[in-house]
Design an enzyme around this catalytic site. Sequence first.
Site, short mmCIF file in Angstrom:
data_model
loop_
_atom_site.label_atom_id
_atom_site.label_comp_id
_atom_site.label_asym_id
_atom_site.label_seq_id
_atom_site.Cartn_x
_atom_site.Cartn_y
_atom_site.Cartn_z
N ASP A 10 0.87 -1.16 0.00
CA ASP A 10 0.00 0.00 0.00
C ASP A 10 0.91 1.21 0.00
O ASP A 10 1.93 1.22 0.69
CB ASP A 10 -0.96 0.01 1.19
CG ASP A 10 -2.17 0.90 0.91
OD1 ASP A 10 -2.64 0.91 -0.24
OD2 ASP A 10 -2.64 1.59 1.83
N HIS A 49 10.04 4.30 -4.11
CA HIS A 49 9.48 3.73 -2.88
C HIS A 49 9.22 2.22 -3.00
O HIS A 49 9.66 1.44 -2.20
CB HIS A 49 8.18 4.48 -2.56
CG HIS A 49 7.32 4.72 -3.78
ND1 HIS A 49 7.76 5.43 -4.86
CD2 HIS A 49 6.09 4.26 -4.12
CE1 HIS A 49 6.82 5.44 -5.80
NE2 HIS A 49 5.80 4.73 -5.38
#
Length: 190
Positions: free
Chosen positions: A67, A175
């Site tokens: 997520d 990321h």
Amino acid sequence: MELIFATYNAHKLNEIRNALEPRYTVQGLGDLNEKEIPETGSTLEENSFIKAEYIFKKYQKACFADDTGLEVSVLDNEPGVFSARYAGTGNSIDNVDLLLANLIDKKDRKAQFKTIMTYFDENGKHFVFEGIVHGKITSEKQGIEGFGYDPIFQPNGFKETFAQMPLSQKNEISHRGIALKKLLAYLKLT
Ligand code: IMP
């Protein structure tokens, strides 16, 4: 070895396959005829866990989920966990346009992407890996690669946005790429 990546997002799946194949065969939710798993948590950690646990319980196979949130300093780290639903339409273009509008008079444009990746091994033990990339929000959209907020996110040290980079370069510094490298190190494949 086979791995299930609990995502319905074709862009994310493409990124992960680009990094893991041919060592791993990666299946997404679409390959399993699964529907999107609702993100009912209130943090990135909870949502990532919910998605990975759902798939592990159903298939009893090694799997992982991520997520991701975009955190903008001057907006108290919004949109964060609400990044996908920021504009309320579920449409990425609307999310990007709203963020640009909310930053229109702001000098401080610092932001970071944060990914939380939860991996379940074949025995049901789970591990959490985090990836963060610092950067800034540009004043206008640039580039056509990638997805989501990529056209307005410029990582520190680069003149390009993520949407102006080839996927392999984004994977190196992003990321999700960082979280994935930690997962790979755990799997002793690096
Ligand atoms: P989620 O992890 O699928 O819930 O993503 C949350 C939101 O962040 C969605 O609107 C995505 O489009 C966006 N997002 C996730 N990863 C990235 C990325 O690597 N680049 C740009 N936007 C992203």
